[in-house]
Write an enzyme that holds these catalytic residues in place. Structure first.
Site, short mmCIF file in Angstrom:
data_model
loop_
_atom_site.label_atom_id
_atom_site.label_comp_id
_atom_site.label_asym_id
_atom_site.label_seq_id
_atom_site.Cartn_x
_atom_site.Cartn_y
_atom_site.Cartn_z
N GLU A 7 29.32 34.09 28.39
CA GLU A 7 29.25 35.53 28.67
C GLU A 7 29.77 36.39 27.53
O GLU A 7 29.20 37.43 27.22
CB GLU A 7 30.01 35.86 29.96
CG GLU A 7 29.24 35.55 31.22
CD GLU A 7 29.93 36.09 32.46
OE1 GLU A 7 30.38 37.25 32.43
OE2 GLU A 7 30.00 35.35 33.46
N ASP A 83 30.73 32.57 33.56
CA ASP A 83 32.00 32.50 34.30
C ASP A 83 31.84 31.84 35.67
O ASP A 83 30.78 31.95 36.29
CB ASP A 83 32.58 33.91 34.48
CG ASP A 83 33.26 34.41 33.21
OD1 ASP A 83 33.40 33.63 32.26
OD2 ASP A 83 33.65 35.60 33.17
N TYR A 296 41.49 31.00 34.84
CA TYR A 296 40.59 32.09 35.23
C TYR A 296 41.37 33.15 36.01
O TYR A 296 42.15 32.84 36.90
CB TYR A 296 39.45 31.54 36.08
CG TYR A 296 38.33 32.52 36.28
CD1 TYR A 296 37.66 33.07 35.19
CD2 TYR A 296 37.94 32.90 37.56
CE1 TYR A 296 36.63 33.98 35.37
CE2 TYR A 296 36.91 33.80 37.74
CZ TYR A 296 36.26 34.34 36.65
OH TYR A 296 35.25 35.24 36.83
#
Length: 695
Positions: A7, A83, A296
């Site tokens: 991304e 992601d 994350y």
């Protein structure tokens, strides 16, 4: 050659270092496609054809898409490494759809931290695109488009409010209801009786706690004076009660609690916390290694992996001792928690804050230290302290003094929380008499509830089940941008337009102002993700009643009149009114769109200084630049470019000369303008020669 698509460019840098030759890494830089604004109602959704979405390449993404498409044609294999969340899954599906890849066989890499081992493991054990997750995201997007476009259009026409939506309106209602509570608050008088005594050469201020064993309500001065008159000159220590209490550590951070703690400790906005945490997740160059420092960051779980717990326990034992190892806390199950990711934690205990501090900015190291210490401390033993409560009496009046003594620091050794200072228990004996040094009755008034901070709003959103970790910061940012709320030194304040918008939506569309309805909708969307509900079932059940309500609202909703200026339109004779646009306020005809007259703003008369230009003789005037900055220049600009007092432009001239000006023969010098250095002529402003300063 294999093509890996991530991304962000930062991730592509990390992947390139880890995978090396044989792999080409490209970044989408977010979504490539979104719903078009064409079709019926500009929804980009064909309602009558099973809500079929019409996707369109987003503006400014042509070059990125051309590069991805070109590289994909040359690649032996395409690996999708977006992601590990709902939006990332949707981006992966869009890429597969645009590149015409088989969603049942295209490899989808899942990772929750950007480290060499994590990426290699994802390459070794890929999965395929989760279409339930994609359908959940697509349903959310379609619902938000339908609600946003139709409700926002209604609000713009009737109320001149820029927007309304599924999550933003429910969040706005929380803030506006609290603002009304503050506005309607009526202060109430009350009094306190306070005495000062000395214990072990320390002075303590004690408030009256009990009268005849009951908590007093001192509502006026007369009641305060009656109690004050009963107070003698001494207090006698009647009893001391000691208790030992254990203080467990807090769980590691999830998105909401990280935003709350960063706000409380560092006064970070939710957006700033999200931005800094993202940079720590995507990767930082530490020495010769480029690595993600934290896992994350968009998560609603406080769960830690078994491997991290084992490593953390070893680290705690080696650095603090085995008696500092605590029990692993079990996360309480919640109805809305997804537990798709771990808690936010450091990717490696060996990368201590002190070790990586020289590679991070001031704000990055503060946030990293917070995450690092909180995760490690969550696995440490309880702190222990002795709490002593002294009961001091004078007749029927009782005062209390509480003190604490630390017995074992436990997790506090690493993660000291913002608690009251720990003081030693005074050495006192029951029956000891203390002279009252000072006694006073103090008038006070109750205060309105404090305005919510961004962190508090995030907490309330999470508790109510509004939005998800990835949307908390963006929702608050949207409300600020729309000017429905404003950030003040006291917290978030609802504006008049915000209160008006929330009130009207609550009246005509009460479900969107109801946090329970919004939370249920979030839960229903999650059921699509789990494969328990079909997305078309939810869309069909929602759309027809909503569309009918919108039609009815157009008929019955009162349209707020525009503010009339008192002038008439020179073109059609209709009244002129004040209007607003994204560029600001302006005056236009009330008969729009039949008449499109817009009044030109009146010219502001120049502010003359009383001096004349030394070059052309015309008057000098004060001009503006930036927001609040001014300088003096010739009124004959652009014919004459004379500027008086070059310090108004914040030019800084350095002493050493660098030769002669090729334009006028003057001396060349290093100059500074708005923090940038360049070479300029010493005869400025008569000579405007300049060139770049070579490094």
């Amino acid at each position: 050659m294999k093509l890996v698509i991530v991304e962000s460019p930062k991730k592509s840098e990390s992947f390139s270092r880890y995978l090396g030759e044989g792999y080409s890494i490209l970044a989408t830089q977010g979504h490539l496609r979104d719903l078009a604004t064409s079709g019926k109602g500009g929804l980009g959704v064909d309602i009558e054809n099973n809500f079929k979405p019409n996707y369109k390449l987003m503006p400014k993404k042509e070059k990125i898409w051309d590069e991805i498409r070109s590289q994909a044609k040359k690649a032996d294999e395409v690996l999708l490494a977006t992601d590990p969340d709902r939006e990332g899954e949707a981006i992966a599906w869009h890429l597969a759809d645009m590149l015409r890849l088989d969603v049942n066989s295209t490899k989808r890499l899942e990772f929750h931290e950007i480290t060499r081992d994590s990426i290699k493991e994802a390459i070794k054990d890929p999965r395929i695109i989760d279409m339930n997750l994609v359908n959940s995201q697509e349903t959310r997007r379609i619902l938000d488009r339908i609600i946003g476009f139709k409700l926002s259009s209604l609000m713009q026409k009737k109320l001149r409010s820029p927007s309304a939506g599924r999550v933003q309106t429910a969040t706005l209602k929380i803030i506006t209801d609290h603002e009304k509570e503050i506005m309607n608050f009526v202060p109430k008088e009350y009094w306190e009786i306070v005495v000062t005594i000395e214990i072990c050469k320390e002075q303590y201020h004690l408030k009256l706690a009990k009268v005849n064993g009951k908590t007093p309500e001192i509502k006026d001065e007369k009641a305060a004076q009656d109690l004050f008159n009963k107070l003698g000159e001494n207090l006698t220590l009647n009893e001391i009660i000691k208790k030992v209490r254990n203080i467990p550590s807090k769980p590691p951070f999830k998105t909401s609690t990280l935003q709350q703690e960063a706000s409380n400790r560092f006064h970070f906005s939710t957006s700033k916390t999200a931005s800094i945490a993202q940079s720590l997740y995507e990767g930082i160059t530490v020495g010769e290694e480029h690595v993600g420092l934290v896992t994350y960051i968009r998560t609603d779980s406080t769960r830690l992996s078994d491997s991290y717990i084992q490593r953390a326990h070893s680290y705690i034992s080696e650095n603090f001792g085995s008696n500092y190892i605590g029990v692993v806390k079990k996360e309480k199950a919640t109805l809305l928690g997804q537990d798709a990711h771990e808690a936010i934690r450091p990717t490696g205990n060996h990368r201590t804050p002190s070790l990586v501090s020289k590679y991070l900015s001031y704000d990055q190291i503060r946030l990293y230290r917070l995450i690092y210490n909180r995760a490690l401390a969550s696995l440490m033993s309880d702190a222990k302290e002795e709490v002593s409560t002294a009961f001091l009496k004078n007749g029927e009046l009782e005062f209390r003094l509480e003190s604490k003594k630390n017995l074992f620091d436990g997790h506090r050794r690493l993660y000291e929380e913002d608690e009251n200072d720990v003081i030693c228990t005074p050495l006192m004996q029951e029956g000891t008499v203390f002279k009252i040094l000072k006694k006073e009755k103090v008038q006070k008034f109750t205060t309105p509830p404090a305005r919510y901070s961004e962190a508090k709003v995030v907490q309330l959103m999470e508790e109510a089940g509004i939005g998800r970790p990835s949307t908390y910061a963006s929702t608050i940012r949207l409300l600020l941008t729309r000017k429905y709320i404003e950030a003040t030194k006291d917290g978030l304040k609802a504006t008049e337009q915000g209160i008006k918008t929330a009130t009207v939506v609550a009246k005509y569309f009460p479900e969107f102002a109801d946090v329970c309805y919004t939370a249920k909708m979030e839960s229903d969307l999650d059921q699509i993700q789990y494969g328990k509900t079909k997305h078309l079932e939810m869309l069909n059940s929602f759309y027809a009643p909503f569309e009918q309500k919108v039609k009815e609202a157009y008929q019955i909703m009162y349209k707020e009149p525009e503010e009339v200026t008192g002038e008439l339109c020179p073109k059609c004779g209709s009244p002129l009114v004040n209007k607003k646009s994204k560029h600001g306020q302006f005056v236009a005809c009330s008969n729009y769109p039949t008449c499109k007259y817009i009044k030109k703003p009146e010219k502001v008369e120049p502010q003359y200084t009383g001096e004349n230009c030394p070059e052309c003789g015309k008057p000098l005037v004060i001009r503006k630049y930036g927001r609040n900055k001014t300088f003096v220049a010739c009124s004959g600009y652009p014919t004459c470019k004379f500027v008086k007092n070059e310090e108004h432009h914040h030019h800084e001239e350095h002493d050493h000369e660098l030769g002669k000006c090729p334009k006028c023969g003057g001396n060349l010098k290093i100059r500074t303008y708005r923090k940038s250095k360049f070479i300029g002529c010493s005869n400025y402003p008569k000579c405007d020669y300049s060139t770049k300063l070579k490094k």
